[in-house]
Design an enzyme around this catalytic site. Structure first.
Site, mmCIF file in Angstrom:
data_model
loop_
_atom_site.group_PDB
_atom_site.id
_atom_site.type_symbol
_atom_site.label_atom_id
_atom_site.label_comp_id
_atom_site.label_asym_id
_atom_site.label_seq_id
_atom_site.Cartn_x
_atom_site.Cartn_y
_atom_site.Cartn_z
ATOM 1 N N PRO A 187 0.836 -1.203 0.000
ATOM 2 C CA PRO A 187 0.000 0.000 0.000
ATOM 3 C C PRO A 187 0.868 1.248 0.000
ATOM 4 O O PRO A 187 1.938 1.273 0.620
ATOM 5 C CB PRO A 187 -0.791 -0.105 1.310
ATOM 6 C CG PRO A 187 -0.640 -1.521 1.760
ATOM 7 C CD PRO A 187 0.661 -1.994 1.223
ATOM 8 N N LYS A 188 0.410 2.284 -0.697
ATOM 9 C CA LYS A 188 1.116 3.574 -0.718
ATOM 10 C C LYS A 188 0.439 4.501 0.285
ATOM 11 O O LYS A 188 -0.679 4.968 0.065
ATOM 12 C CB LYS A 188 1.092 4.182 -2.113
ATOM 13 C CG LYS A 188 1.938 5.444 -2.221
ATOM 14 C CD LYS A 188 1.911 6.008 -3.630
ATOM 15 C CE LYS A 188 2.893 7.161 -3.776
ATOM 16 N NZ LYS A 188 2.601 8.267 -2.837
ATOM 17 N N PHE A 189 1.118 4.764 1.396
ATOM 18 C CA PHE A 189 0.550 5.592 2.450
ATOM 19 C C PHE A 189 0.631 7.067 2.079
ATOM 20 O O PHE A 189 1.546 7.508 1.378
ATOM 21 C CB PHE A 189 1.277 5.336 3.774
ATOM 22 C CG PHE A 189 0.865 4.061 4.445
ATOM 23 C CD1 PHE A 189 0.014 4.072 5.539
ATOM 24 C CD2 PHE A 189 1.315 2.831 3.978
ATOM 25 C CE1 PHE A 189 -0.379 2.899 6.150
ATOM 26 C CE2 PHE A 189 0.931 1.650 4.578
ATOM 27 C CZ PHE A 189 0.081 1.683 5.672
ATOM 28 N N GLU B 24 -3.412 5.792 -0.712
ATOM 29 C CA GLU B 24 -3.628 6.453 -1.993
ATOM 30 C C GLU B 24 -3.316 5.587 -3.201
ATOM 31 O O GLU B 24 -3.449 6.044 -4.333
ATOM 32 C CB GLU B 24 -2.829 7.750 -2.060
ATOM 33 C CG GLU B 24 -1.330 7.588 -1.911
ATOM 34 C CD GLU B 24 -0.610 8.936 -2.004
ATOM 35 O OE1 GLU B 24 -1.282 9.978 -2.010
ATOM 36 O OE2 GLU B 24 0.626 8.924 -2.083
#
Length: 296
Positions: free
Chosen positions: A22-24, A169
């Site tokens: 996941p892209k934080f 995101e």
């Protein structure tokens, strides 16, 4: 410390030997645990240790000679809140930073280990570095945690569809056999399609009170500039500070066509800045500026 970068893609890469994370939605941060103390470095190279005393204190539990790459985030109401990270980063004094650390504690989503016990491990494949990262951080617990990772593209698709409600995101895709690509855009990032990076070529209003940004969006055939929706109070303050660092700004000598407003005068910026924007279509309604891409 040059960090690895990611190139944007429009569809999820698939194939053997890929990992998905996941892209934080936070600020990139390199954590350096020396033999004597802790140094927190932004992507820009700026030292921001004083702004995050809670993370610095937690990082002292790491073994000496450890360097981590990751994202600092602040959780609020069950999701990450980028505006709160910005607030933490902008603390004007050590006393204010300590107060904010109590009210808005930061977390660190680590996605790579670059050095461990004084040994540079960047040349090792990602799969091995990932194992070292998990072994290092799981016994310590929050606020330092490894980001989730999967090699299953179907699970990655599910993350992509469901995690935005938590402030995630998009996804970052890496090769399991790849060494750490310092300074190169070797990783791939898939963000939700209504979010894009834009070039800020100017602004309306005055240098002390910018009202909206004049943008060029990627992927537009004519690359004609657009006027954003009005800036929030926080973004007006941030943009005014960014403009102040550029020195003298040209007068409002250029114009751009804005839907419903006709020809609008604006002040050009040279060189341009960068911003992250949300758009629902190419031209209407106008793009909403989410943040300036200053990376601290």
């Amino acid at each position: 410390m040059r960090v690895a970068l990611a190139a944007a893609v429009r569809t999820l890469p698939r194939g053997a030997g890929l990992a998905y994370e996941p892209k934080f939605d936070g600020h990139r941060l390199v954590v350096v645990r020396t033999a004597q103390d802790v140094v927190l470095q932004a992507r820009s190279g700026r030292i921001v240790t004083a702004a995050f005393p809670d993370l610095a204190a937690a990082a002292r539990e790491l073994p000496a000679g450890t360097v981590l790459d990751g994202e600092v985030v602040v959780w609020h109401a069950g999701r990450t809140d980028f505006a709160l990270v910005q607030r933490r980063a902008a603390a004007p004094s050590a006393a204010r930073a300590a107060v904010l650390a109590q009210r808005l504690p930061a977390s660190y989503a680590a996605f790579d280990v670059l050095e461990l016990a004084g040994l540079d491990v960047r040349a090792r494949p990602y799969e091995r570095r990932r194992a070292l990262l998990v072994d290092l951080l799981l016994p310590l617990g929050p606020p330092f945690q490894p980001v989730p990772m999967t090699t299953d593209p179907e699970l990655a698709e599910t993350w992509y569809a469901t995690l935005p409600a938590s402030g995630i995101e998009g996804l970052v895709v890496k090769r399991l056999d790849e060494s750490y690509p310092a300074g190169r855009r070797s990783w791939r990032k898939l963000r939700h399609t209504d979010i894009a990076d834009a070039a800020v070529i100017g602004f309306t209003g005055t240098p002390r009170r910018p009202l909206a940004l004049v943008l060029v969006l990627p992927g537009e055939d004519d690359e004609a500039p657009l006027v954003s929706s009005p800036l929030s109070a926080g973004l007006r303050t941030e943009m005014a500070a960014a403009v102040a660092t550029l020195g003298e700004v040209a007068p409002a000598a250029a114009t751009v066509t804005a839907i419903g407003l006709g020809e609008v005068p604006f002040r050009p910026l040279d060189p341009p800045l960068a911003a992250e924007v949300r758009r629902s279509s190419a031209r209407h309604p106008p793009p909403e500026v989410l943040r300036l891409r200053t990376d601290l």
